[in-house]
Design a protein around this motif. Structure first.
Motif, mmCIF file in Angstrom:
data_model
loop_
_atom_site.group_PDB
_atom_site.id
_atom_site.type_symbol
_atom_site.label_atom_id
_atom_site.label_comp_id
_atom_site.label_asym_id
_atom_site.label_seq_id
_atom_site.Cartn_x
_atom_site.Cartn_y
_atom_site.Cartn_z
ATOM 1 N N SER A 207 -0.566 5.461 21.252
ATOM 2 C CA SER A 207 -0.692 4.744 22.527
ATOM 3 C C SER A 207 0.664 4.212 22.989
ATOM 4 O O SER A 207 1.580 4.056 22.180
ATOM 5 C CB SER A 207 -1.657 3.572 22.354
ATOM 6 O OG SER A 207 -2.918 4.050 21.936
ATOM 7 N N ALA A 208 0.771 3.928 24.296
ATOM 8 C CA ALA A 208 2.077 3.544 24.845
ATOM 9 C C ALA A 208 2.017 2.197 25.554
ATOM 10 O O ALA A 208 0.998 1.839 26.160
ATOM 11 C CB ALA A 208 2.577 4.621 25.798
ATOM 12 N N VAL A 209 3.129 1.491 25.501
ATOM 13 C CA VAL A 209 3.224 0.116 26.010
ATOM 14 C C VAL A 209 4.452 0.004 26.896
ATOM 15 O O VAL A 209 5.463 0.659 26.659
ATOM 16 C CB VAL A 209 3.351 -0.864 24.807
ATOM 17 C CG1 VAL A 209 3.596 -2.292 25.276
ATOM 18 C CG2 VAL A 209 2.100 -0.814 23.943
ATOM 19 N N ASP B 173 15.195 -4.549 24.317
ATOM 20 C CA ASP B 173 15.695 -5.662 25.129
ATOM 21 C C ASP B 173 17.219 -5.628 25.224
ATOM 22 O O ASP B 173 17.875 -4.747 24.635
ATOM 23 C CB ASP B 173 15.154 -7.009 24.611
ATOM 24 C CG ASP B 173 15.701 -7.393 23.246
ATOM 25 O OD1 ASP B 173 16.673 -6.763 22.780
ATOM 26 O OD2 ASP B 173 15.161 -8.344 22.644
ATOM 27 N N ASP B 174 17.782 -6.569 25.946
ATOM 28 C CA ASP B 174 19.234 -6.566 26.183
ATOM 29 C C ASP B 174 20.038 -6.811 24.914
ATOM 30 O O ASP B 174 21.231 -6.517 24.864
ATOM 31 C CB ASP B 174 19.601 -7.647 27.217
ATOM 32 C CG ASP B 174 19.137 -7.238 28.599
ATOM 33 O OD1 ASP B 174 18.999 -6.021 28.835
ATOM 34 O OD2 ASP B 174 18.901 -8.137 29.439
ATOM 35 N N ASP B 175 19.393 -7.395 23.874
ATOM 36 C CA ASP B 175 20.095 -7.605 22.603
ATOM 37 C C ASP B 175 20.077 -6.356 21.728
ATOM 38 O O ASP B 175 20.538 -6.400 20.583
ATOM 39 C CB ASP B 175 19.453 -8.766 21.830
ATOM 40 C CG ASP B 175 19.601 -10.075 22.588
ATOM 41 O OD1 ASP B 175 20.588 -10.205 23.345
ATOM 42 O OD2 ASP B 175 18.722 -10.949 22.442
ATOM 43 N N GLY B 176 19.492 -5.269 22.241
ATOM 44 C CA GLY B 176 19.472 -4.029 21.451
ATOM 45 C C GLY B 176 18.370 -4.000 20.409
ATOM 46 O O GLY B 176 18.386 -3.173 19.501
ATOM 47 N N ARG B 177 17.401 -4.898 20.545
ATOM 48 C CA ARG B 177 16.270 -4.862 19.616
ATOM 49 C C ARG B 177 15.247 -3.850 20.138
ATOM 50 O O ARG B 177 15.015 -3.770 21.349
ATOM 51 C CB ARG B 177 15.640 -6.249 19.498
ATOM 52 C CG ARG B 177 16.663 -7.274 19.021
ATOM 53 C CD ARG B 177 16.038 -8.601 18.708
ATOM 54 N NE ARG B 177 15.301 -9.157 19.820
ATOM 55 C CZ ARG B 177 14.653 -10.318 19.782
ATOM 56 N NH1 ARG B 177 14.659 -11.030 18.667
ATOM 57 N NH2 ARG B 177 14.012 -10.768 20.827
ATOM 58 N N ILE B 178 14.634 -3.105 19.231
ATOM 59 C CA ILE B 178 13.696 -2.054 19.631
ATOM 60 C C ILE B 178 12.383 -2.242 18.874
ATOM 61 O O ILE B 178 12.396 -2.419 17.644
ATOM 62 C CB ILE B 178 14.283 -0.650 19.336
ATOM 63 C CG1 ILE B 178 15.585 -0.448 20.135
ATOM 64 C CG2 ILE B 178 13.282 0.449 19.669
ATOM 65 C CD1 ILE B 178 16.307 0.856 19.845
ATOM 66 N N ALA B 179 11.268 -2.213 19.606
ATOM 67 C CA ALA B 179 9.940 -2.281 18.987
ATOM 68 C C ALA B 179 9.220 -0.973 19.307
ATOM 69 O O ALA B 179 9.066 -0.622 20.478
ATOM 70 C CB ALA B 179 9.149 -3.465 19.531
ATOM 71 N N ILE B 180 8.810 -0.271 18.273
ATOM 72 C CA ILE B 180 8.189 1.047 18.440
ATOM 73 C C ILE B 180 6.696 0.960 18.156
ATOM 74 O O ILE B 180 6.289 0.437 17.114
ATOM 75 C CB ILE B 180 8.843 2.073 17.491
ATOM 76 C CG1 ILE B 180 10.304 2.290 17.914
ATOM 77 C CG2 ILE B 180 8.115 3.406 17.492
ATOM 78 C CD1 ILE B 180 11.244 2.262 16.790
ATOM 79 N N TYR B 181 5.905 1.470 19.083
ATOM 80 C CA TYR B 181 4.457 1.563 18.875
ATOM 81 C C TYR B 181 4.144 2.975 18.385
ATOM 82 O O TYR B 181 4.553 3.951 19.016
ATOM 83 C CB TYR B 181 3.702 1.285 20.181
ATOM 84 C CG TYR B 181 3.785 -0.163 20.604
ATOM 85 C CD1 TYR B 181 2.768 -1.056 20.289
ATOM 86 C CD2 TYR B 181 4.885 -0.641 21.289
ATOM 87 C CE1 TYR B 181 2.847 -2.401 20.655
ATOM 88 C CE2 TYR B 181 4.974 -1.982 21.660
ATOM 89 C CZ TYR B 181 3.946 -2.848 21.344
ATOM 90 O OH TYR B 181 4.024 -4.163 21.696
ATOM 91 N N ALA C 279 5.845 4.900 22.134
ATOM 92 C CA ALA C 279 6.500 3.958 23.047
ATOM 93 C C ALA C 279 7.561 3.156 22.308
ATOM 94 O O ALA C 279 7.432 2.885 21.106
ATOM 95 C CB ALA C 279 5.476 2.988 23.649
ATOM 96 N N ALA C 280 8.606 2.774 23.034
ATOM 97 C CA ALA C 280 9.643 1.913 22.459
ATOM 98 C C ALA C 280 10.048 0.880 23.504
ATOM 99 O O ALA C 280 10.466 1.239 24.606
ATOM 100 C CB ALA C 280 10.853 2.745 22.036
ATOM 101 N N LEU C 281 9.885 -0.399 23.156
ATOM 102 C CA LEU C 281 10.398 -1.478 24.001
ATOM 103 C C LEU C 281 11.809 -1.785 23.525
ATOM 104 O O LEU C 281 12.070 -1.772 22.318
ATOM 105 C CB LEU C 281 9.534 -2.739 23.854
ATOM 106 C CG LEU C 281 8.038 -2.587 24.148
ATOM 107 C CD1 LEU C 281 7.306 -3.909 23.858
ATOM 108 C CD2 LEU C 281 7.814 -2.163 25.596
ATOM 109 N N PRO D 3 8.577 8.283 22.259
ATOM 110 C CA PRO D 3 8.746 7.388 23.407
ATOM 111 C C PRO D 3 9.715 7.975 24.429
ATOM 112 O O PRO D 3 10.467 8.905 24.119
ATOM 113 C CB PRO D 3 9.377 6.138 22.775
ATOM 114 C CG PRO D 3 9.145 6.246 21.313
ATOM 115 C CD PRO D 3 9.052 7.692 20.997
ATOM 116 N N ALA D 4 9.717 7.411 25.640
ATOM 117 C CA ALA D 4 10.732 7.800 26.626
ATOM 118 C C ALA D 4 12.106 7.557 26.011
ATOM 119 O O ALA D 4 12.329 6.512 25.384
ATOM 120 C CB ALA D 4 10.575 6.959 27.880
ATOM 121 N N PRO D 5 13.035 8.500 26.156
ATOM 122 C CA PRO D 5 14.369 8.314 25.580
ATOM 123 C C PRO D 5 15.022 7.035 26.094
ATOM 124 O O PRO D 5 14.792 6.605 27.222
ATOM 125 C CB PRO D 5 15.129 9.550 26.062
ATOM 126 C CG PRO D 5 14.064 10.563 26.325
ATOM 127 C CD PRO D 5 12.888 9.793 26.823
#
Ligand code: BMA
Length: 336
Positions: free
Chosen positions: A47-49, A290-298, A286-288, A217-219
């Motif tokens: 699933s994607a977020v 943020d500006d700090d370069g943190r990535i959360a992958i679903y 999916a991958a969120l 996820p989207a690149p």
């Protein structure tokens, strides 16, 4: 390292555990979506977020109690606890008439300018890509199928290139596809697709991805190139095993692979990844970031649960470059 983020609110995050020696680590409270999450739905996975306004939305692959998959919409303030609609998303076609996919699975969700696109695998006389767009997560307009059958793992880039949309896909068969490379196609209008290019193939020296690969996820755009998180599959005497891999595509011409990690970055290890409807499957969608370069992958786990994993842009780019081995990916002469 510069990154084009897709989140500017608090997103799910945990620091890397001290005993972790891989570039990606799991959320300690996984799985974030468990079995039987709502009446009539047996499992949610793959699933994607994305961020929408000041919260998160998700398009969930929900496997119903009759075994068919459909796409459900969810809302969340923290990206972890979800309110999931009781019924599948209702699509309309471009004339406003109801459009009901026979089934739909493995959705990706990509924001391009002020529109969000959902790309899924559905039925067009066999497994094929379906696509829809929305601006408000209330009206979902289903677009023409981009390709002929058979195809899976459609992933749009989050911006246009010289006025053209770019779509990764994985031509396949209509079954459990024992092959598969990632290709790139372009379109000015999301209807007519062309200028097809081969991006990368299965195989290489990484045995975890010898059978097939598919975009995740989207690149993510970085100063080093496009970070592509994808799934790679190997075949064992006990069936397929799906792991997560990473590559970096050229910023200007993403059909060119700059670096490709020969190691997986995550492989099934936890009970919710090794046990379920289909054991040993990690399927990132999916991958969120943020500006700090943190990535959360679903990611989907064992075709049964949704899991969350984390990395940072510095960590995954460094690991990908240090362990890169681009094998047999640039043999386009006489083939395009
Ligand atoms: C693929 C897709 C995915 C699934 C995977 C493992 O072919 O159908 O949805 O997670 O198989 O079963």
């Amino acid at each position: 390292m510069k990154i084009v983020s897709n989140v500017n609110i608090d997103m799910p995050w945990q620091d890397k555990p001290e005993d972790c020696n891989m570039p990606m680590w799991r959320y300690s409270e996984n799985p974030v979506i468990k079995r039987n999450p709502l009446p009539g739905v047996a499992r949610i996975f793959n699933s994607a977020v994305a961020q929408y306004e000041d919260a998160f939305v998700a398009v969930f692959r929900a496997e119903l109690v009759d075994g068919r998959p459909h796409i459900y919409l969810g809302h969340s303030n923290d990206g972890i606890k979800w309110d999931i609609d009781e019924n599948p998303i209702k699509f309309v076609d471009e004339n406003g008439e109801e459009y009901k996919p026979l089934y739909a699975y493995d959705p990706r969700l990509v924001k391009i300018e002020d529109e969000y696109f959902i790309i899924w695998c559905g039925d067009f006389y066999g497994a094929s890509l379906g696509m829809a767009k929305t601006k408000d997560f209330k009206t979902f307009v289903r677009l023409e199928n981009p390709f002929l059958p058979f195809n899976r793992n459609g992933v749009l880039f989050p911006r246009k290139f010289d006025g053209e949309y770019l779509l990764l896909s994985r031509p396949s068969d209509s079954g459990h596809t024992p092959f598969g490379d990632i290709f790139l196609s372009r379109s000015k209008d999301l209807t007519y697709w062309g200028k097809h290019r081969h991006v990368m193939g299965s195989g290489g020296n990484g045995w975890w991805q010898t059978l097939k690969i598919g975009g995740g996820p989207a690149p993510i755009e970085t100063s080093e190139g496009w970070l592509l998180i994808y799934h790679g599959v190997t075949q064992t005497c006990n069936g397929y095993v799906y792991s997560i891999g990473s590559a970096i595509l050229d910023l200007e011409d993403p059909a060119k692979v700059k670096y490709r990690c020969k190691n997986f970055v995550m492989t099934p290890e936890e009970w919710y990844e090794e046990r379920g409807f289909v054991a040993n499957v990690l399927f990132p969608c999916a991958a969120l970031c943020d500006d700090d370069g943190r990535i959360a992958i679903y990611y989907g786990a064992a075709d049964t649960y949704v899991g969350l994993a984390f990395t940072t842009i510095d960590e995954i780019i460094k690991y990908t470059i240090e362990n890169s081995e681009v094998v047999g990916d640039q043999q386009d002469d006489g083939r395009m």
